[in-house]
Design an enzyme around this catalytic site. Sequence first.
Site: not given
Length: 789
Positions: A162, A191, A243, A306-307, A373
Amino acid sequence: MKKTLLFTSLMCAGLSMSALAAAPALMPYPAKLSQQQGYFSLPATLGFSVSQMGDARLALLKQQLQQSLNTQLVDNNQAASLQIHVKQSANADYPALGDDESYSLKINSQGIRIDAATELGALRAAQTLRQLAFEHQGKLPFVSIQDSPRFPWRGLMIDSARHFMPLDAIYRQLDGMASAKLNVFHWHLTDDQGWRLESKTYPKLQELASDGLYYTQDDIRKVVDYARQLGIRVVPEFDVPGHASAIATAYPELISLPGPYQLERHWGVFEPLLDPSNPKVYTFIDAMVGEIASLFPDPYLHIGGDEINPKQWQQSESVAAYMTEHKLADHHELHTHFNAKVQKILARHGKKMMGWDEIFHPDLPKDIMIQSWQGLDSLAQTAMAGYQGLLSTGFYIDQPQKTAYHYRNEPIPANDFVAPKISNDTQWQQWQFEMPRLKGSAVKGEFVIFTQADGSRQGYIQVNKQQTRMLKDIETLGSLTRFWLDTWMGPMQFEVSLNSTKSLDGRILIGNSPYSVRGKQLGSGQGNNNAPQVVKPTHFEPQSADNILGGEATIWSEIITGENLDLRIWPRLYAIAERFWSAKTLTDKDEMYRRLAVMHEYGTKVGLAYADQQQAGFASLVSKGADLSPLYTLAEIVEQAQYYTRHHIKFQADAYHHGERLDRFVDFLPAESLALVALDRTISQVKPTDNTALSKVDETLSTWQQQLPAMRELVNTNSELLPLAPVVTDIEQTLQLSRQLVANCRNSAINQAEGETLRNQLWQLAEVRQEMVIGLAHSTERLLERCSN
C-alpha cells in the site's frame, strides 16, 4: 531537540522492591534467570573467542557486541573473557522452523560465557548480553541465564504494497527484530495498490502496477541474506485470488471480468479476482511461484487468500460454466477448489502454502499454515482440526493500541469460562446492544449480568455472534455500570446506565476512543425462573496447543509510510516479542511497562529511528530552529485515536486513499503515551486526603501546565499546527479540572453529585478530535474514581 523519557515511577506490583531493583530490564525476559552479587567491569579491550560459527554471522555479531559493550574485541582463544561455544558445526545456511534457539549465558568474575546448541541460540544470547550492557553501562551484573523460546514462529509482517517501504527502513526493522529475538519477517509484497516484486517473466507487473516503486530481485536477495545472518526467516506474501487490482492493471486477461483496470488509489476491498476457469491464471501463478522460490529459500509461501468479494465470479459466464463442470455449489467451494490447485503448484516448487483464515478447509493438506486475523475462535478451530496456525488478531500494530492490550493477548485459548451461579436470590438483567461504527456495519451483541445476594457479579457477552466471553471487572460508578473485555477491535469498555428498562445509555470505549451505544433490555428477574441460558464456549482441546506455533504482529500501511514506520512499531513490539518468547505466566503489566521504558531508550541504540522520525516530523511543522519542547509535551498529553478510528474518520471525509497527507502532528505520535502510563500508575496509588501520591500527580500536571503558554504560542504562529488550537484549549481546561480535583481530593472524598458533573465534563473533553484523544481526560477520570466516596 531530541527528547527521551525514562519512567522511574513505574513499579512492579508482583515483586518486592528489593527484587524489583535487582531484576534486569530485559525484554523478552528469559525463561530462567538468577542474579548474584557483583559485577564484571568491561575493559577497553576484551579477549574474544567463538567456536563453530560462520564467517558472515561472526562478523556481524562481533560488530554488534563491540558497539553494545563499548569495547574492542580481540580474537584470543587462549585468554578470552568473552567465550561463545556453539555445539553444532557452523550452520550458516538458512534458518528453519523449529531450530534450537536455546542458550545459556553466564557472567562472573572471570568474564562472559555463552553456550548454545546452534548459531541461532548464540545469536539470541548475544541480544540478551547487549541489553544487559545497555542497562548497566560499563559493567555487567553476575547472572546465570538458561533461556529458550516458548513458540517457534515469532514474526512481524510489514506491508510494502500500500505504501512502499524503502530498503533502509526494512533493514532497520530486521535489526530491531533481531534485538527482540523475533525470527520471521513476513513481507507483504502485492495488493490492490501496488506490485512491489520485480518479475522477469511478467515485467508489466512492475512496469504498470508499481509507480516505479518496487524491489529488484537483487534487492530481495540482499535482504534475505542479511535476515539470514540475523537468524531471521523471510516469508513472502503473493496475494491470490483477491486483492488483485495490481495484477489486473498489468494483465487484465487474467481477471474474471474484462477491464480496463487501473491501480487502486483508495484503501479497502475491491472486486478484481483471478479467473479460476482460465488456464493462463495457473500458468501465471506457476511462473510467479517459480520466481519467488528462486529468491526466497523459506519453505513457506503466503498466498493471502483473504477478503474475497465474489461479485466478479458470480457475474462471469465462464466461471459459472466452470463451477457447473466441477460441481462447485458456491463461491466458497470455488475458492477451496482454486486453493487446492495453487497448493499443488506450490508443492511442485518445494513450497508449503500459508494463508489467512479464509483458506482453511479440511480438503487441504495438513501441512498448510493458517494465519488468523479473525481471532481465537477461528484459530482454535484450525488447531483442533489438525492444522498449524498463528495468531495475529490482537497484534495488529497498525492500530494504535495500548501495549498492555497486546501483552494480554495469549495465542493459546485459555478455557477460562466460569459458568454463572444462579440461586434463588440471584438478580439478573439481559441486554441487547448496538455500537455504530464510522465505517462498516455496527457491532451488535447481547450481554447478561448476574448479581448475587452479597453484591458480587458475573457477566457474559456475545459480540457479533462470536463465542461467549466473560465480562471483566463489573463495577458501579454512580449511575453507571462499567465492565470490559478484549476484542479484535481492542479493549472494549462499556460505561452504561442500566437503570431504564427501555433503553441503554452511555458509551463504549474502544481503547481510548468513545463510541455511542444504543440498546434495550431483553429481560430481568430473580432466580432460575426464565433466567437466560449462557451458551458455554467450545472447549479448546489442550492436546491441540502444539498446532499453534506462535504469532505475528502486523503493520498494514494505509496510513503509515517509511517516515513513521519505526514510530508505529516500536518500542511496543518488544512486549509482543515477549509474549511469543517468554513464559505464559509473565503477565504483570506494571513490570512490563517498567522494562518497556528502558527498551524505549535501548531501541534507539540498536539503530531504530522512532526518536529521529518524531523529531523530524515535529520539526517539519514549525519554523526552522523553533523549540520543539511544547510539541513533545503535547505528545505526552494526547494520543492517536485507537482501534481503526483514524482510518474510519478518513473514510468519512473521503480521504481514505493514497493521496491523503500523512505528515500532520498526529502522524508523528507514538502508539501510546508512556508519560500517561506513568501518570496512571501513580493515580492507582491515590487515596483521598493522602498527600503522597496526590503530590506526585500534581507535580506532573503542573509541569504540563507550565508548558501551555509556549504550546499555544507555537500552535498559533505555525500554520501547520493551527488546527490544533482548539485541542490546546481543551487541554488547558482538562489540566485545570485535573488540578482542581487534586486540590479537592486532598481535603475530602468527592461526593456522587460532584463526581457526575465532573465525569460529564471529562467525557466531552475525551471526544475524538483531529484524529486524536486527550488521553489526560481518561487519566483524570481515573483520578476522580480514586477520589470518590
